[in-house]
Motif scaffolding. Structure first.
Motif, mmCIF file in Angstrom:
data_model
loop_
_atom_site.group_PDB
_atom_site.id
_atom_site.type_symbol
_atom_site.label_atom_id
_atom_site.label_comp_id
_atom_site.label_asym_id
_atom_site.label_seq_id
_atom_site.Cartn_x
_atom_site.Cartn_y
_atom_site.Cartn_z
ATOM 1 N N VAL A 1 0.852 -1.184 0.000
ATOM 2 C CA VAL A 1 0.000 0.000 0.000
ATOM 3 C C VAL A 1 0.890 1.236 0.000
ATOM 4 C CG1 VAL A 1 -1.785 1.288 1.264
ATOM 5 C CG2 VAL A 1 -1.788 -1.224 1.316
ATOM 6 N N LYS A 2 0.552 2.157 -0.878
ATOM 7 C CA LYS A 2 1.223 3.463 -0.922
ATOM 8 C C LYS A 2 0.140 4.492 -0.628
ATOM 9 C CE LYS A 2 4.088 6.362 -3.876
ATOM 10 N NZ LYS A 2 4.755 6.449 -5.184
ATOM 11 N N THR B 1 3.716 10.714 2.229
ATOM 12 C CA THR B 1 3.417 9.414 1.647
ATOM 13 C C THR B 1 4.139 8.348 2.455
ATOM 14 O OG1 THR B 1 3.156 10.361 -0.560
ATOM 15 C CG2 THR B 1 3.588 7.997 -0.439
ATOM 16 N N ILE B 2 3.408 7.306 2.802
ATOM 17 C CA ILE B 2 3.996 6.157 3.485
ATOM 18 C C ILE B 2 3.723 4.913 2.649
ATOM 19 C CG2 ILE B 2 3.845 7.138 5.800
ATOM 20 C CD1 ILE B 2 1.327 5.374 6.272
ATOM 21 N N GLU B 3 4.575 3.925 2.807
ATOM 22 C CA GLU B 3 4.374 2.635 2.157
ATOM 23 C C GLU B 3 4.411 1.561 3.228
ATOM 24 O OE1 GLU B 3 6.844 1.992 -1.279
ATOM 25 O OE2 GLU B 3 6.647 4.087 -1.900
ATOM 26 N N PHE B 4 3.479 0.633 3.138
ATOM 27 C CA PHE B 4 3.409 -0.465 4.098
ATOM 28 C C PHE B 4 2.727 -1.647 3.433
ATOM 29 C CE2 PHE B 4 -0.367 2.134 4.667
ATOM 30 C CZ PHE B 4 -1.404 1.221 4.832
ATOM 31 N N THR B 5 2.777 -2.768 4.092
ATOM 32 C CA THR B 5 2.108 -3.965 3.602
ATOM 33 C C THR B 5 0.826 -4.157 4.400
ATOM 34 O OG1 THR B 5 4.240 -4.957 3.040
ATOM 35 C CG2 THR B 5 2.364 -6.456 3.235
ATOM 36 N N ALA B 6 -0.272 -4.346 3.687
ATOM 37 C CA ALA B 6 -1.557 -4.582 4.350
ATOM 38 C C ALA B 6 -1.452 -5.841 5.214
ATOM 39 C CB ALA B 6 -2.665 -4.737 3.318
ATOM 40 N N ILE C 1 -0.554 -0.293 16.585
ATOM 41 C CA ILE C 1 -0.488 0.562 15.401
ATOM 42 C C ILE C 1 0.234 -0.186 14.294
ATOM 43 C CG2 ILE C 1 0.419 2.721 14.449
ATOM 44 C CD1 ILE C 1 0.068 3.912 17.307
ATOM 45 N N LEU C 2 -0.439 -0.320 13.152
ATOM 46 C CA LEU C 2 0.122 -1.069 12.028
ATOM 47 C C LEU C 2 0.855 -0.169 11.034
ATOM 48 C CD1 LEU C 2 -2.962 -3.383 11.474
ATOM 49 C CD2 LEU C 2 -0.846 -3.907 12.708
ATOM 50 N N ALA C 3 0.411 1.066 10.906
ATOM 51 C CA ALA C 3 1.052 2.036 9.999
ATOM 52 C C ALA C 3 0.609 3.424 10.427
ATOM 53 C CB ALA C 3 0.634 1.779 8.548
ATOM 54 N N ASN C 4 1.486 4.401 10.195
ATOM 55 C CA ASN C 4 1.093 5.774 10.516
ATOM 56 C C ASN C 4 1.951 6.782 9.760
ATOM 57 O OD1 ASN C 4 3.090 4.908 12.864
ATOM 58 N ND2 ASN C 4 3.247 7.139 12.679
ATOM 59 N N THR C 5 1.349 7.938 9.546
ATOM 60 C CA THR C 5 2.103 9.073 9.020
ATOM 61 C C THR C 5 2.556 9.908 10.212
ATOM 62 O OG1 THR C 5 0.202 10.566 8.895
ATOM 63 C CG2 THR C 5 0.665 9.213 6.924
#
Length: 154
Positions: A52-53, A121-126, A107-111
Motif C-alpha cells: 500500500v502506498k 506518503t507512506i508505504e506499508f504492507t496490508a 499501530i500497524l502504519a502511521n504518518t
C-alpha cells in the motif's frame, strides 16, 4: 541454448516484478472538503498482504489544521484514541506527531503529523489477515470523528 534459458528466466523474473508492482494499492486521503474533522474517504479496500502506498494530502479543508493517519488492529481504536487524548499533557506530543508510544503494538502504519497544505506518503504492507482495520487521526480530539475503515480482503 543456455542463452535462451537465461533470457527466458530473466523475462519471467521481470514479469513477476511488474505484476507485483501493479499490485500496489495507491491511496490518497484528504480532509473532507466541508467537514474539517473527517477524511474524504471513510472506506478503503485492499487485499491481504498487498503493498500500500498511502498519501495523506492535507489540503482543501474549510478549516485547515494538522492531521495524521494511523491504522490500528481491529478493536484497538478506542484504546489508541484514549492514549492519544492523554498525550495533550505531554510536552513532546507534537514531536511525536500525536502517535501514542503505549500503543505501538496496536499501530500497524502511521504518518507523521501533516501540517495544513502539506503531504506525506507512506508505504506499508496490508495485514495478512482479512478483516476491518480502523484508521484515524489522533491529533487532539480528532479521532472521535476523523476515522474510517480499511477493509482487508482475501
Amino acid at each position: 541454448m543456455k542463452k535462451l534459458a537465461a533470457l527466458t528466466a530473466f523475462a519471467l523474473i521481470s514479469l513477476n516484478v511488474s505484476a507485483q508492482e501493479a499490485e500496489v494499492a495507491t491511496i490518497e486521503l484528504k480532509p473532507h472538503a466541508s467537514n474539517p474533522l473527517g477524511y474524504d474517504k471513510t472506506d478503503l479496500t485492499v487485499k491481504a498482504g498487498q503493498k500500500v502506498k498511502l498519501t495523506l494530502n492535507n489540503t482543501g479543508s474549510v478549516a485547515p489544521q494538522p492531521h495524521n493517519f494511523i491504522l490500528v488492529k481491529p478493536g484497538k481504536d478506542q484504546a489508541v484514541g484514549a492514549q492519544a487524548n492523554a498525550m495533550m499533557t505531554d510536552p513532546q506530543a507534537m514531536a511525536k506527531s500525536y502517535v501514542p508510544d503505549a500503543s505501538k503494538d496496536d499501530i500497524l502504519a502511521n504518518t507523521k503529523l501533516v501540517m495544513p497544505n502539506g503531504t506525506e506518503t507512506i508505504e506499508f504492507t496490508a495485514p495478512a489477515e482479512a478483516g476491518d482495520y480502523p484508521y484515524m487521526c489522533t491529533f487532539p480530539g480528532h479521532w472521535l470523528l476523523m476515522k474510517g475503515v480499511m477493509h482487508v480482503t482475501k
